[in-house]
Design an enzyme around this catalytic site. Structure first.
Site, PDB file in Angstrom:
ATOM      1  N   LYS A   1     -30.665  -6.695 -13.652  1.00  0.00           N
ATOM      2  CA  LYS A   1     -30.041  -8.057 -14.052  1.00  0.00           C
ATOM      3  C   LYS A   1     -28.477  -8.189 -13.609  1.00  0.00           C
ATOM      4  CE  LYS A   1     -31.586  -7.512 -18.122  1.00  0.00           C
ATOM      5  NZ  LYS A   1     -32.052  -7.701 -19.604  1.00  0.00           N
TER       6      LYS A   1
ATOM      7  N   THR B   1     -25.248 -17.574 -24.913  1.00  0.00           N
ATOM      8  CA  THR B   1     -25.867 -16.758 -24.296  1.00  0.00           C
ATOM      9  C   THR B   1     -26.517 -15.540 -24.985  1.00  0.00           C
ATOM     10  OG1 THR B   1     -24.012 -15.307 -23.558  1.00  0.00           O
ATOM     11  CG2 THR B   1     -24.765 -17.006 -21.996  1.00  0.00           C
TER      12      THR B   1
ATOM     13  N   GLY C   1     -29.210 -13.868 -26.885  1.00  0.00           N
ATOM     14  CA  GLY C   1     -30.634 -13.504 -26.807  1.00  0.00           C
ATOM     15  C   GLY C   1     -31.281 -13.545 -25.308  1.00  0.00           C
ATOM     16  N   THR C   2     -30.318 -13.638 -24.190  1.00  0.00           N
ATOM     17  CA  THR C   2     -30.558 -14.048 -22.727  1.00  0.00           C
ATOM     18  C   THR C   2     -31.536 -12.629 -22.295  1.00  0.00           C
ATOM     19  OG1 THR C   2     -28.587 -15.163 -22.497  1.00  0.00           O
ATOM     20  CG2 THR C   2     -29.911 -14.441 -20.542  1.00  0.00           C
ATOM     21  N   GLY C   3     -31.162 -11.503 -22.627  1.00  0.00           N
ATOM     22  CA  GLY C   3     -32.047 -10.420 -21.909  1.00  0.00           C
ATOM     23  C   GLY C   3     -33.230 -10.494 -22.616  1.00  0.00           C
ATOM     24  N   CYS C   4     -33.408 -10.306 -24.022  1.00  0.00           N
ATOM     25  CA  CYS C   4     -34.803 -10.600 -24.775  1.00  0.00           C
ATOM     26  C   CYS C   4     -35.608 -11.924 -24.192  1.00  0.00           C
ATOM     27  CB  CYS C   4     -34.551 -10.700 -26.329  1.00  0.00           C
ATOM     28  SG  CYS C   4     -33.217  -9.587 -27.145  1.00  0.00           S
TER      29      CYS C   4
END
Length: 262
Positions: free
Chosen positions: A174, A206, A208-211
């Site tokens: 990412k 932002t 919690g973006t990756g989850c």
């Protein structure tokens, strides 16, 4: 039959990341979500104040309970905290022969709190990377997994090759941590690279973006999409959740997982 997705991850008391973000994402994308909690965190928009890992035997029991009865078309893995939890999750997924696994190798929170012990990284590589259909590291996580710097697209390509050699079918590095006006996510399948490009959104909310991204990929895999299309559709959902992110709290606010319903 509604598609079924199991998330194996930590719980976020602030509701913006972890199990809570995953289940909100599953509902928004019209799949049935289930959970096996690996750790309980005390966190909010300002960061993680502390956490406690769930005993590995209880993590195993949660996964057994779900997969032996309801089953799962895909599994998303997030925070695992320590080696015993990693081995417990890997053992149950091998037993039930789960194929569509999205591994988000969560290592740090936004405020820099370590969510994976240093001793757990070798266990993560040994036990789970080879089982993953897609592994979704950000730049710092890709550096830990590959042992290479990841500060540019060329370095991301080198790291993707190194991580792919450890066993996953796809590596998605990412681009959120690499800066610049354009965010580039790089998908590698062992033969070719696919770039997903979009203008970087200017928002501090932002959390919690990756989850959310990994959960959305798992949801689309469960709905029958192939990996590249699952990534593309997950990016569309994530972009909307970021555009409508909620200015809650005094730090990094959460995404709006229900933006399509409002």
């Amino acid at each position: 039959m509604i598609p079924r997705v199991l998330t194996i991850a930590g719980s976020d008391s602030g509701g913006g990341a972890g199990i809570q973000a995953d289940l909100k994402t599953f509902s928004a994308l019209k799949v049935f979500g289930m959970s096996a909690i690996t750790a309980v965190t005390a966190q909010n928009t300002l960061g993680v104040a502390g956490f406690s890992a769930i005993p590995p035997r209880l993590v195993s029991a949660q996964i057994d309970a779900v997969l032996s009865d309801i089953g799962a078309d895909a599994v998303k893995i997030g925070m695992l905290a320590e080696p015993g939890v990693i081995r417990a999750a890997a053992g149950r997924l091998r037993k039930f022969r789960v194929r569509k696994i999205v591994l988000d190798p969560v290592m740090y929170s936004k405020n820099g709190c370590a969510l994976l012990s240093a001793s757990a990284v070798p266990a993560l590589i040994k036990e789970l990377l080879g089982m993953a259909l897609i592994v979704t590291p950000n730049a710092p996580e890709a550096e830990r997994l590959s042992g290479l710097p990841v500060r540019s697209p060329d370095e991301a390509r080198a790291a993707a090759r190194a991580i792919r050699a450890l066993g996953p079918e796809y590596v998605l590095i990412k681009g959120g941590h690499m800066g610049g006006p354009v965010c580039v996510d790089l998908l590698y399948d062992g033969r070719k690279f696919t770039e997903f490009r979009s203008r970087r959104l200017r928002t501090r909310n932002t959390h919690g973006t990756g989850c959310t991204f990994a959960a959305a990929i798992a949801a689309h895999l469960a709905r029958g999409e192939r990996a590249p299309e699952a990534v593309r559709k997950a990016r569309v959902y994530l972009a909307g959740a970021l555009r409508h992110a909620l200015p809650l709290g005094r730090g990094h606010g959460p995404l709006d997982h229900s933006w399509r319903l409002r």
